[in-house]
Write an enzyme that holds these catalytic residues in place. Structure first.
Site, mmCIF file in Angstrom:
data_model
loop_
_atom_site.group_PDB
_atom_site.id
_atom_site.type_symbol
_atom_site.label_atom_id
_atom_site.label_comp_id
_atom_site.label_asym_id
_atom_site.label_seq_id
_atom_site.Cartn_x
_atom_site.Cartn_y
_atom_site.Cartn_z
ATOM 1 C CB SER A 22 -0.955 0.011 1.188
ATOM 2 O OG SER A 22 -0.252 0.202 2.390
ATOM 3 C CE LYS A 71 -3.146 2.104 4.619
ATOM 4 N NZ LYS A 71 -2.788 1.165 3.608
#
Length: 165
Positions: A47, A92
């Site tokens: 990710s 993230k």
């Protein structure tokens, strides 16, 4: 015999006590450091490509002080507790803070449809750098600020990537 000598036992108990206290102090220092100052995190998955590699053996230093003083900004790589699974932490990029307007692609693999949201008060909007393979705020919505664990500031492994983020 040595074991029947009371001086031996006094010495033994004193040494064991001193060693135990030193070990206890060491673990207390490690606990306080990891909880309030600095931690090391393993960053697995795809990710965050290309910031972190896909092999899953990425290690980075996490600043635990900055979030306590609201010293995180859009563009920082952050570690948050997953809103979907509280036992899991995810890494993230911070895309929006409270009252920011964030426009994102709903399903980048299949179409160019976009959506715009205003990040609510006390929340953050996080997204992976690899939008094609990331489960992030596009799926679970804004993340409460209280779930913010820390800010990634230094890559320590693999050695070829060693340095500031």
């Amino acid at each position: 015999m040595v074991f029947r000598n009371p001086e031996f036992w006094r010495f033994f108990i004193k040494e064991a006590s001193n060693s135990s206290m030193a070990l206890l102090k060491f673990f207390c220092i490690v606990h306080v450091t990891r909880t309030y100052v600095l931690d090391v995190a393993r960053i697995p998955g795809a990710s965050m490509l290309p910031t972190f590699n896909i092999t899953g053996n990425n290690l980075a230093l996490i600043d635990r002080i900055s979030p306590r003083f609201s010293n995180v900004a859009v563009g920082d790589v952050v570690v948050v507790c997953s809103p979907e699974n509280p036992r899991k932490v995810i890494t993230k990029r911070l895309v929006g803070v409270e009252n920011d307007r964030v426009t994102y692609l709903v399903d980048p693999k299949h179409n160019d449809e976009s959506n715009t949201v205003v990040v609510p008060k006390g929340h953050l909007w996080v997204q992976g750098d690899n939008i094609y393979d990331s489960r992030d705020s596009r799926h679970f919505g804004p993340v409460p600020y209280g779930l913010l664990y820390g800010k990634v500031f230094w890559k320590i492994w693999p050695m070829k990537d060693f340095g500031p983020l």
